[in-house]
Scaffold this active site. Structure first.
Site, mmCIF file in Angstrom:
data_model
loop_
_atom_site.group_PDB
_atom_site.id
_atom_site.type_symbol
_atom_site.label_atom_id
_atom_site.label_comp_id
_atom_site.label_asym_id
_atom_site.label_seq_id
_atom_site.Cartn_x
_atom_site.Cartn_y
_atom_site.Cartn_z
ATOM 1 N N GLY A 55 24.189 -29.921 -16.322
ATOM 2 C CA GLY A 55 25.232 -28.715 -16.499
ATOM 3 C C GLY A 55 25.431 -28.734 -18.036
ATOM 4 N N THR A 112 24.219 -16.550 -11.917
ATOM 5 C CA THR A 112 24.684 -15.349 -11.752
ATOM 6 C C THR A 112 23.473 -14.270 -11.553
ATOM 7 O OG1 THR A 112 26.713 -16.024 -13.086
ATOM 8 C CG2 THR A 112 26.194 -13.656 -12.930
ATOM 9 N N GLN A 138 35.775 -27.716 -22.806
ATOM 10 C CA GLN A 138 35.667 -29.224 -23.521
ATOM 11 C C GLN A 138 34.504 -29.004 -24.578
ATOM 12 O OE1 GLN A 138 36.327 -28.805 -19.977
ATOM 13 N NE2 GLN A 138 36.981 -30.802 -19.138
ATOM 14 N N GLU A 140 29.086 -20.715 -19.479
ATOM 15 C CA GLU A 140 28.585 -20.590 -20.553
ATOM 16 C C GLU A 140 29.247 -21.862 -21.569
ATOM 17 O OE1 GLU A 140 27.881 -16.869 -22.385
ATOM 18 O OE2 GLU A 140 27.771 -15.895 -20.558
ATOM 19 N N GLY A 141 29.223 -23.030 -21.068
ATOM 20 C CA GLY A 141 29.781 -24.050 -21.721
ATOM 21 C C GLY A 141 31.127 -24.148 -21.480
ATOM 22 N N THR A 142 31.520 -25.189 -21.031
ATOM 23 C CA THR A 142 33.111 -25.567 -20.522
ATOM 24 C C THR A 142 34.019 -25.385 -21.750
ATOM 25 O OG1 THR A 142 32.841 -27.966 -20.796
ATOM 26 C CG2 THR A 142 32.442 -26.873 -18.564
ATOM 27 N N GLU A 152 21.407 -26.842 -13.827
ATOM 28 C CA GLU A 152 20.662 -27.437 -12.461
ATOM 29 C C GLU A 152 21.569 -28.071 -11.911
ATOM 30 O OE1 GLU A 152 17.220 -29.416 -13.924
ATOM 31 O OE2 GLU A 152 16.326 -27.738 -14.988
HETATM 32 C C1 FAD Z 1 30.272 -18.733 -10.905
HETATM 33 C C2 FAD Z 1 29.281 -19.380 -12.025
HETATM 34 C C3 FAD Z 1 28.406 -18.659 -12.630
HETATM 35 C C4 FAD Z 1 27.605 -19.360 -13.376
HETATM 36 N N1 FAD Z 1 26.394 -18.545 -14.130
HETATM 37 C C5 FAD Z 1 25.436 -19.231 -14.654
HETATM 38 C C6 FAD Z 1 24.237 -18.666 -15.207
HETATM 39 O O1 FAD Z 1 24.212 -17.347 -14.894
HETATM 40 N N2 FAD Z 1 23.372 -19.294 -15.495
HETATM 41 C C7 FAD Z 1 23.359 -20.689 -15.849
HETATM 42 O O2 FAD Z 1 22.489 -21.110 -16.287
HETATM 43 N N3 FAD Z 1 24.578 -21.407 -15.406
HETATM 44 C C8 FAD Z 1 25.513 -20.660 -14.874
HETATM 45 N N4 FAD Z 1 26.561 -21.259 -14.570
HETATM 46 C C9 FAD Z 1 26.828 -22.751 -14.680
HETATM 47 C C10 FAD Z 1 27.836 -23.205 -15.785
HETATM 48 O O3 FAD Z 1 27.689 -22.712 -16.840
HETATM 49 C C11 FAD Z 1 28.045 -24.732 -15.586
HETATM 50 O O4 FAD Z 1 28.797 -24.865 -14.423
HETATM 51 C C12 FAD Z 1 28.810 -25.185 -16.859
HETATM 52 O O5 FAD Z 1 28.153 -25.178 -18.020
HETATM 53 C C13 FAD Z 1 29.414 -26.524 -16.639
HETATM 54 O O6 FAD Z 1 28.066 -27.380 -15.876
HETATM 55 P P1 FAD Z 1 28.430 -28.521 -14.600
HETATM 56 O O7 FAD Z 1 29.064 -27.387 -13.711
HETATM 57 O O8 FAD Z 1 27.420 -29.000 -14.311
HETATM 58 O O9 FAD Z 1 29.582 -29.323 -15.015
HETATM 59 P P2 FAD Z 1 29.527 -30.827 -15.825
HETATM 60 O O10 FAD Z 1 28.462 -30.561 -16.943
HETATM 61 O O11 FAD Z 1 28.963 -31.803 -14.761
HETATM 62 O O12 FAD Z 1 30.999 -30.947 -16.195
HETATM 63 C C14 FAD Z 1 31.944 -31.459 -15.431
HETATM 64 C C15 FAD Z 1 33.092 -31.833 -16.281
HETATM 65 O O13 FAD Z 1 32.863 -32.743 -17.296
HETATM 66 C C16 FAD Z 1 33.117 -32.381 -18.650
HETATM 67 N N5 FAD Z 1 32.059 -32.638 -19.517
HETATM 68 C C17 FAD Z 1 30.842 -32.771 -19.452
HETATM 69 N N6 FAD Z 1 30.394 -33.197 -20.830
HETATM 70 C C18 FAD Z 1 31.346 -33.314 -21.457
HETATM 71 C C19 FAD Z 1 31.687 -34.041 -22.844
HETATM 72 N N7 FAD Z 1 30.463 -34.260 -23.655
HETATM 73 N N8 FAD Z 1 32.768 -33.789 -23.352
HETATM 74 C C20 FAD Z 1 33.821 -33.865 -22.595
HETATM 75 N N9 FAD Z 1 33.936 -33.067 -21.484
HETATM 76 C C21 FAD Z 1 32.677 -33.085 -20.718
HETATM 77 C C22 FAD Z 1 33.130 -30.805 -18.432
HETATM 78 O O14 FAD Z 1 33.557 -29.970 -19.392
HETATM 79 C C23 FAD Z 1 33.521 -30.481 -16.985
HETATM 80 O O15 FAD Z 1 34.889 -30.535 -17.143
HETATM 81 C C24 FAD Z 1 27.495 -20.763 -13.699
HETATM 82 C C25 FAD Z 1 28.648 -21.439 -13.222
HETATM 83 C C26 FAD Z 1 29.400 -20.781 -12.108
HETATM 84 C C27 FAD Z 1 30.430 -21.789 -11.541
#
Ligand code: FAD
Length: 380
Positions: free
Chosen positions: A131, A158, A367, A363-365, A127
């Site tokens: 994330g 996706t 980090q 699918e989980g950054t 959402e």
């Molecule tokens: C092209 C694309 C396709 C996708 N497809 C799907 C899909 O099909 N279904 C779905 O549900 N999602 C999907 N996603 C979402 C994707 O899984 C999220 O973007 C991702 O999990 C990160 O969430 P966020 O973008 O909100 O970043 P955030 O969670 O806001 O993170 C921002 C930064 O902070 C870091 N961070 C956050 N928390 C921590 C921590 N505890 N320790 C260290 N660092 C941290 C992160 O690693 C990152 O560098 C997709 C994203 C993209 C860009």
């Protein structure tokens, strides 16, 4: 006993995937990347050849195969186009939680139209405000009679704009935080759902990325999978399984970049000789090869653990993070080895570099993968 050799069936599948990827995907990949058009035709053919939904049970029209087979196919697809791979993998991502949490009756109802009949599904967790911190999601599902009313928004989904079926995670009890998250199967044409393409992306442009808004969307209570509160566990178990596929995609992208770099350095002449003669270039190539070989081992190991039903969460986090980090490093080095040509779209390696980046994020950054890995080693 340890064996690294593939069975005859696995080799055949790998060859089928490689031929399909090189003949049908690679030639159109630059165009798909340029235009961002969706890959319906390719996905349809892949489905007809049995190259989609590999890990989904054959009783429901899936391949009935393991994650190792899925990774073999995923590496080949990604070596041709990571965007097509993302679109193709989205079905497994969306159907796996159904396999994990649904009743037999629900599986028979919801999975075959996608896996058997060639439909598309999307997995809806992320959402705008939630994330990495999945548990903080704000999409609500409120029970009224024999229905749930869904309100909220998912984004970065996706296949979100093209899927006919959505697996949607929503809170049925916000006070319980992650224990209040529930999982629903939602037909995408349910009144109250609107979907929007999210605009231009850096890479994976052949895949669709959408925002999905729920405004009083009525979902039958029969579409709740498991019990209320079972959703978070299903989401995490799904990621534990599917993220090895991101590692495999990383290996594929990195392999394609190394192959392009090898071809280039053998042809490019500077200082009256091919640049492949320079040890500075050779060492870069050797490092790239070492990273790819070790990433593939990490991917195969995690996939094997998953297929053997041994603990795999730690290994799959390593496979995902390492495979995608390797993809980023190797594609960056490939651009470097091609010099100015590497920066130009015609030479393809800049696309590999753009595509590699997403593998480190979704699918989980990476980090978050390191959080999982660190927790495991500190606990043990
Ligand atoms: C092209 C694309 C396709 C996708 N497809 C799907 C899909 O099909 N279904 C779905 O549900 N999602 C999907 N996603 C979402 C994707 O899984 C999220 O973007 C991702 O999990 C990160 O969430 P966020 O973008 O909100 O970043 P955030 O969670 O806001 O993170 C921002 C930064 O902070 C870091 N961070 C956050 N928390 C921590 C921590 N505890 N320790 C260290 N660092 C941290 C992160 O690693 C990152 O560098 C997709 C994203 C993209 C860009």
């Amino acid at each position: 006993m340890i064996s690294f050799s593939l069975t005859d069936e696995q080799k055949e599948l790998q060859k089928l995937a490689r031929d399909f990827a090189q003949n049908e995907i690679a030639p159109v990949a630059p165009q798909l990347d340029r235009t961002g058009e969706y890959t319906y035709a390719i996905l349809k053919k892949a489905h007809q050849l049995g190259l989609l939904n590999l890990t989904i049970g054959d009783a429901y029209g899936g391949g009935g195969l393991g994650w190792l087979e899925s990774c073999l196919v995923g590496e080949e697809f990604a070596a041709a186009c990571a965007g097509v791979t993302t679109a193709a993998n989205a079905n497994e991502l969306a159907l796996t939680p159904i396999e994990l949490a649904a009743s037999e009756e629900q599986k028979k109802k919801f999975i075959p139209p996608i896996a058997r009949d060639g439909g598309l599904a999307a997995f809806c967790v992320t959402e705008p405000g939630a994330g990495s911190d999945v548990a903080s999601m704000r999409t609500r599902a409120v029970k009224r009679g024999d229905e749930y009313i869904l309100n909220g928004a998912k984004h970065f989904i996706t296949n979100g704009d093209v899927a006919q079926l959505l697996t949607v995670f929503a809170s049925t009890d916000p006070e319980k935080k992650h224990r209040g998250i529930s999982l629903f199967v939602v037909p995408a044409d349910t009144p109250g759902i609107t979907r929007h393409h999210m605009g231009e992306k850096m890479g994976h442009r052949a895949s669709d990325t959408a925002e999905i808004v729920f405004e009083d969307a009525h979902v039958p209570a029969a579409n709740l999978l498991g019990k209320e509160g079972d959703g978070f566990k299903a989401a995490m178990e799904t990621f534990d399984r599917t993220r090895v596929g991101i590692g495999a995609a990383g290996v594929g992208v990195a392999r394609a970049a190394l192959e392009a770099a090898i071809k280039f350095v053998k042809e490019r002449q500077q200082f009256a000789q091919t640049i492949a003669n320079f040890q500075g270039v050779q060492f870069m190539l050797a490092d790239m090869a070492m990273k790819i070989e070790t990433a593939r081992l990490a991917v195969w190991y995690a996939a094997w653990l998953t297929d053997e039903k041994l603990p795999y969460s730690y290994a799959s986090a390593i496979a995902k993070a390492y495979g995608s980090d390797v993809a980023m490093q190797v594609t960056t080095d490939a651009v470097q080895l091609l010099g100015g040509y590497g920066y130009m779209a015609d030479y393809k390696v800049e696309k590999y570099m753009r595509d590699a980046k997403l593998l480190q994020i979704y699918e989980g950054t990476n980090q978050i993968q390191r959080v999982v890995i660190a927790k495991a080693i500190l606990r043990d």
